[in-house]
Design a protein around this motif. Structure first.
Motif, PDB file in Angstrom:
ATOM      1  N   VAL A   1       0.857  -1.185   0.000  1.00  0.00           N
ATOM      2  CA  VAL A   1       0.000   0.000   0.000  1.00  0.00           C
ATOM      3  C   VAL A   1       0.890   1.231   0.000  1.00  0.00           C
ATOM      4  CG1 VAL A   1      -1.744   1.280   1.312  1.00  0.00           C
ATOM      5  CG2 VAL A   1      -1.827  -1.214   1.239  1.00  0.00           C
ATOM      6  N   GLU A   2       0.431   2.295  -0.615  1.00  0.00           N
ATOM      7  CA  GLU A   2       1.199   3.539  -0.623  1.00  0.00           C
ATOM      8  C   GLU A   2       0.909   4.334   0.654  1.00  0.00           C
ATOM      9  OE1 GLU A   2       2.501   5.454  -4.772  1.00  0.00           O
ATOM     10  OE2 GLU A   2       0.361   5.561  -4.377  1.00  0.00           O
ATOM     11  N   TYR A   3       1.963   4.654   1.369  1.00  0.00           N
ATOM     12  CA  TYR A   3       1.874   5.482   2.569  1.00  0.00           C
ATOM     13  C   TYR A   3       2.699   6.744   2.366  1.00  0.00           C
ATOM     14  CZ  TYR A   3       0.061   1.351   5.029  1.00  0.00           C
ATOM     15  OH  TYR A   3      -0.695   0.268   5.428  1.00  0.00           O
ATOM     16  N   TRP A   4       2.385   7.765   3.183  1.00  0.00           N
ATOM     17  CA  TRP A   4       3.208   8.967   3.184  1.00  0.00           C
ATOM     18  C   TRP A   4       4.411   8.744   4.094  1.00  0.00           C
ATOM     19  CZ3 TRP A   4       2.652  11.993  -0.621  1.00  0.00           C
ATOM     20  CH2 TRP A   4       1.400  12.356  -1.126  1.00  0.00           C
ATOM     21  N   ALA A   5       5.573   9.155   3.603  1.00  0.00           N
ATOM     22  CA  ALA A   5       6.805   9.136   4.396  1.00  0.00           C
ATOM     23  C   ALA A   5       7.434  10.526   4.294  1.00  0.00           C
ATOM     24  CB  ALA A   5       7.769   8.074   3.873  1.00  0.00           C
ATOM     25  N   VAL A   6       8.392  10.814   5.176  1.00  0.00           N
ATOM     26  CA  VAL A   6       9.055  12.110   5.105  1.00  0.00           C
ATOM     27  C   VAL A   6      10.233  12.012   4.150  1.00  0.00           C
ATOM     28  CG1 VAL A   6       8.311  12.962   7.348  1.00  0.00           C
ATOM     29  CG2 VAL A   6      10.362  11.562   7.204  1.00  0.00           C
ATOM     30  N   SER A   7      10.394  13.029   3.329  1.00  0.00           N
ATOM     31  CA  SER A   7      11.445  13.022   2.311  1.00  0.00           C
ATOM     32  C   SER A   7      12.811  13.336   2.894  1.00  0.00           C
ATOM     33  CB  SER A   7      11.102  14.033   1.209  1.00  0.00           C
ATOM     34  OG  SER A   7      10.916  15.332   1.766  1.00  0.00           O
ATOM     35  N   ASP A   8      12.822  13.998   4.053  1.00  0.00           N
ATOM     36  CA  ASP A   8      14.085  14.359   4.707  1.00  0.00           C
ATOM     37  C   ASP A   8      13.840  14.405   6.211  1.00  0.00           C
ATOM     38  OD1 ASP A   8      16.707  15.068   5.081  1.00  0.00           O
ATOM     39  OD2 ASP A   8      16.637  16.886   3.860  1.00  0.00           O
ATOM     40  N   ASP A   9      14.914  14.555   6.997  1.00  0.00           N
ATOM     41  CA  ASP A   9      14.740  14.652   8.445  1.00  0.00           C
ATOM     42  C   ASP A   9      13.864  15.855   8.787  1.00  0.00           C
ATOM     43  OD1 ASP A   9      16.470  12.548   8.540  1.00  0.00           O
ATOM     44  OD2 ASP A   9      18.184  13.675   9.274  1.00  0.00           O
ATOM     45  N   VAL A  10      12.926  15.659   9.711  1.00  0.00           N
ATOM     46  CA  VAL A  10      12.101  16.775  10.185  1.00  0.00           C
ATOM     47  C   VAL A  10      12.153  16.794  11.715  1.00  0.00           C
ATOM     48  CG1 VAL A  10      10.555  16.839   8.190  1.00  0.00           C
ATOM     49  CG2 VAL A  10      10.015  15.356  10.099  1.00  0.00           C
ATOM     50  N   PRO A  11      12.435  17.947  12.311  1.00  0.00           N
ATOM     51  CA  PRO A  11      12.451  18.036  13.774  1.00  0.00           C
ATOM     52  C   PRO A  11      11.082  18.382  14.325  1.00  0.00           C
ATOM     53  CG  PRO A  11      13.310  20.064  12.826  1.00  0.00           C
ATOM     54  CD  PRO A  11      12.963  19.160  11.667  1.00  0.00           C
TER      55      PRO A  11
END
Length: 214
Positions: A49-59
Protein backbone atom coordinates in the motif's frame (compact mmCIF):
# COMPACT_ATOMS: atom_id res chain seq x y z
CA UNK A 1 16.87 -71.04 -44.76
CA UNK A 2 15.32 -72.53 -41.64
CA UNK A 3 18.04 -70.98 -39.52
CA UNK A 4 17.81 -67.30 -38.38
CA UNK A 5 20.09 -65.05 -40.36
CA UNK A 6 23.17 -64.56 -38.19
CA UNK A 7 23.29 -60.87 -39.15
CA UNK A 8 19.76 -60.19 -37.97
CA UNK A 9 19.70 -58.52 -34.56
CA UNK A 10 16.92 -59.18 -32.14
CA UNK A 11 14.47 -56.28 -31.81
CA UNK A 12 14.93 -54.21 -28.67
CA UNK A 13 12.02 -53.99 -26.32
CA UNK A 14 10.66 -50.48 -25.91
CA UNK A 15 10.63 -49.60 -22.25
CA UNK A 16 7.81 -47.31 -21.26
CA UNK A 17 8.64 -45.15 -18.24
CA UNK A 18 5.82 -45.22 -15.81
CA UNK A 19 4.68 -42.06 -13.97
CA UNK A 20 5.82 -43.65 -10.75
CA UNK A 21 9.46 -43.08 -11.72
CA UNK A 22 10.98 -41.24 -8.68
CA UNK A 23 12.97 -38.89 -10.88
CA UNK A 24 9.86 -37.88 -12.79
CA UNK A 25 7.94 -37.27 -9.58
CA UNK A 26 10.77 -35.15 -8.19
CA UNK A 27 10.77 -32.97 -11.30
CA UNK A 28 7.02 -32.47 -11.14
CA UNK A 29 7.19 -31.50 -7.45
CA UNK A 30 9.95 -28.95 -8.13
CA UNK A 31 8.02 -27.36 -10.97
CA UNK A 32 4.82 -27.13 -8.92
CA UNK A 33 6.71 -25.71 -5.96
CA UNK A 34 8.37 -23.04 -8.07
CA UNK A 35 5.03 -22.11 -9.60
CA UNK A 36 3.36 -21.83 -6.20
CA UNK A 37 6.23 -19.73 -4.81
CA UNK A 38 6.08 -17.38 -7.78
CA UNK A 39 2.34 -16.96 -7.36
CA UNK A 40 2.79 -16.18 -3.66
CA UNK A 41 5.42 -13.53 -4.39
CA UNK A 42 3.09 -11.86 -6.87
CA UNK A 43 0.21 -11.88 -4.38
CA UNK A 44 2.38 -10.43 -1.63
CA UNK A 45 3.65 -7.72 -3.97
CA UNK A 46 0.06 -6.79 -4.71
CA UNK A 47 -0.57 -6.40 -0.97
CA UNK A 48 1.67 -3.34 -0.71
CA UNK A 49 0.00 0.00 0.00
CA UNK A 50 1.20 3.54 -0.62
CA UNK A 51 1.87 5.48 2.57
CA UNK A 52 3.21 8.97 3.18
CA UNK A 53 6.80 9.14 4.40
CA UNK A 54 9.06 12.11 5.10
CA UNK A 55 11.45 13.02 2.31
CA UNK A 56 14.09 14.36 4.71
CA UNK A 57 14.74 14.65 8.45
CA UNK A 58 12.10 16.77 10.19
CA UNK A 59 12.45 18.04 13.77
CA UNK A 60 9.56 18.25 16.17
CA UNK A 61 8.07 21.72 16.25
CA UNK A 62 8.71 22.51 12.58
CA UNK A 63 5.79 23.47 10.37
CA UNK A 64 4.56 20.66 8.13
CA UNK A 65 5.10 21.31 4.42
CA UNK A 66 3.79 19.41 1.39
CA UNK A 67 7.41 19.10 0.26
CA UNK A 68 8.11 17.10 3.44
CA UNK A 69 5.97 14.23 2.14
CA UNK A 70 6.81 11.53 -0.37
CA UNK A 71 4.79 8.45 -1.34
CA UNK A 72 6.34 5.07 -0.58
CA UNK A 73 5.21 1.45 -0.88
CA UNK A 74 4.92 -0.68 2.28
CA UNK A 75 3.12 -3.80 3.43
CA UNK A 76 1.87 -3.54 7.00
CA UNK A 77 -0.39 -5.93 8.81
CA UNK A 78 -3.42 -5.26 10.97
CA UNK A 79 -3.29 -2.34 13.37
CA UNK A 80 0.17 -1.34 12.16
CA UNK A 81 -1.24 -0.33 8.81
CA UNK A 82 -4.04 1.69 10.40
CA UNK A 83 -1.56 3.76 12.42
CA UNK A 84 0.01 5.41 9.36
CA UNK A 85 -1.33 7.88 6.79
CA UNK A 86 -2.15 6.33 3.42
CA UNK A 87 -1.68 8.27 0.20
CA UNK A 88 -5.29 7.52 -0.72
CA UNK A 89 -6.47 9.41 2.37
CA UNK A 90 -7.25 13.11 2.11
CA UNK A 91 -4.59 15.25 3.76
CA UNK A 92 -5.76 17.86 6.29
CA UNK A 93 -6.93 21.10 4.69
CA UNK A 94 -4.81 23.08 7.15
CA UNK A 95 -1.61 21.09 6.44
CA UNK A 96 0.47 24.27 6.43
CA UNK A 97 -0.76 25.13 9.93
CA UNK A 98 0.31 21.83 11.46
CA UNK A 99 3.59 21.11 13.25
CA UNK A 100 5.53 17.89 13.62
CA UNK A 101 5.07 16.42 17.09
CA UNK A 102 8.12 14.11 16.92
CA UNK A 103 11.53 14.02 15.29
CA UNK A 104 11.37 11.87 12.15
CA UNK A 105 14.24 10.58 10.06
CA UNK A 106 14.21 10.62 6.28
CA UNK A 107 12.08 7.79 4.93
CA UNK A 108 10.04 7.33 8.13
CA UNK A 109 6.36 6.61 7.63
CA UNK A 110 4.02 9.34 8.84
CA UNK A 111 1.73 8.24 11.67
CA UNK A 112 -1.65 9.89 12.22
CA UNK A 113 -0.32 11.49 15.42
CA UNK A 114 2.96 12.64 13.85
CA UNK A 115 1.56 16.15 13.44
CA UNK A 116 -0.71 18.43 15.43
CA UNK A 117 -2.29 21.83 15.23
CA UNK A 118 -0.59 23.24 18.31
CA UNK A 119 -3.86 25.04 18.99
CA UNK A 120 -3.28 24.83 22.75
CA UNK A 121 -0.12 26.92 22.58
CA UNK A 122 -0.34 30.13 24.62
CA UNK A 123 2.18 31.93 22.45
CA UNK A 124 5.83 32.18 21.50
CA UNK A 125 8.55 33.53 23.77
CA UNK A 126 11.74 35.02 22.30
CA UNK A 127 14.72 34.94 24.68
CA UNK A 128 18.19 36.37 24.17
CA UNK A 129 20.86 33.97 25.39
CA UNK A 130 24.61 34.50 25.50
CA UNK A 131 26.85 31.90 23.89
CA UNK A 132 27.98 29.45 26.53
CA UNK A 133 24.66 29.51 28.37
CA UNK A 134 22.80 27.20 26.02
CA UNK A 135 23.73 23.95 24.24
CA UNK A 136 25.92 24.75 21.24
CA UNK A 137 23.95 22.32 19.06
CA UNK A 138 20.52 23.46 20.22
CA UNK A 139 18.01 23.08 17.41
CA UNK A 140 14.33 23.35 16.59
CA UNK A 141 12.30 20.70 18.36
CA UNK A 142 14.54 20.47 21.42
CA UNK A 143 12.95 20.85 24.86
CA UNK A 144 14.50 23.25 27.34
CA UNK A 145 14.06 24.58 30.85
CA UNK A 146 14.41 28.35 31.18
CA UNK A 147 16.54 29.51 34.11
CA UNK A 148 17.03 33.19 34.94
CA UNK A 149 19.82 34.48 37.14
CA UNK A 150 20.79 37.97 38.25
CA UNK A 151 21.19 40.46 35.42
CA UNK A 152 23.81 43.19 35.02
CA UNK A 153 23.99 45.40 38.10
CA UNK A 154 22.15 42.94 40.34
CA UNK A 155 23.78 41.21 43.31
CA UNK A 156 25.71 38.16 42.09
CA UNK A 157 24.60 36.13 45.10
CA UNK A 158 20.97 36.07 43.99
CA UNK A 159 19.88 32.53 43.20
CA UNK A 160 18.85 31.55 39.69
CA UNK A 161 15.21 30.65 39.27
CA UNK A 162 13.57 28.26 36.83
CA UNK A 163 10.81 30.20 35.09
CA UNK A 164 9.54 27.54 32.67
CA UNK A 165 9.99 23.82 32.06
CA UNK A 166 9.97 21.70 28.92
CA UNK A 167 9.41 24.46 26.37
CA UNK A 168 9.91 23.44 22.75
CA UNK A 169 12.38 25.35 20.60
CA UNK A 170 10.72 26.70 17.47
CA UNK A 171 13.69 28.65 16.14
CA UNK A 172 17.27 28.18 17.37
CA UNK A 173 18.35 31.52 15.92
CA UNK A 174 21.73 32.68 14.68
CA UNK A 175 24.69 33.98 16.65
CA UNK A 176 24.91 37.78 16.73
CA UNK A 177 27.50 40.05 18.25
CA UNK A 178 25.97 42.45 20.73
CA UNK A 179 28.52 44.70 22.35
CA UNK A 180 31.20 42.50 23.91
CA UNK A 181 29.08 39.34 23.91
CA UNK A 182 27.76 36.93 21.32
CA UNK A 183 24.08 36.09 21.71
CA UNK A 184 21.38 34.05 20.03
CA UNK A 185 17.67 34.85 20.01
CA UNK A 186 15.79 31.64 20.67
CA UNK A 187 12.04 31.41 20.02
CA UNK A 188 10.23 29.07 22.41
CA UNK A 189 6.72 27.67 22.20
CA UNK A 190 4.94 28.29 25.50
CA UNK A 191 2.55 25.40 24.91
CA UNK A 192 0.21 25.33 27.89
CA UNK A 193 2.63 27.36 30.02
CA UNK A 194 1.38 30.72 31.31
CA UNK A 195 3.89 33.43 32.22
CA UNK A 196 2.96 36.43 34.27
CA UNK A 197 4.03 39.93 33.26
CA UNK A 198 6.71 40.13 35.94
CA UNK A 199 8.13 36.81 34.81
CA UNK A 200 8.45 37.98 31.22
CA UNK A 201 10.10 41.19 32.47
CA UNK A 202 12.56 39.19 34.58
CA UNK A 203 13.45 36.97 31.63
CA UNK A 204 14.02 40.02 29.43
CA UNK A 205 16.18 41.80 32.01
CA UNK A 206 17.95 38.85 33.63
CA UNK A 207 20.68 36.44 32.62
CA UNK A 208 19.01 33.52 30.79
CA UNK A 209 20.34 29.98 30.72
CA UNK A 210 18.67 27.27 28.67
CA UNK A 211 19.01 23.67 29.87
CA UNK A 212 18.07 20.97 27.38
CA UNK A 213 15.87 18.26 28.86
CA UNK A 214 14.79 14.82 27.52
Amino acid sequence: MGRRDATTRPARRVVVRRWRDPRLLTGVVLVLGATALGARVVVEADDTVEYWAVSDDVPAGDAVGRDDLVATQARLDGASGEAYVRVEEQLPDDLGGLRWTDDLGAGSLVAHDAWGSGAESRGHLPVSVQTGFLPADLGAGDLVDVWVGPGPGEPADLAAERFASGLRVLDAGQSETLGASVTRTIVLDLGSETLRGEQVAAIAAGHVTLVRVP
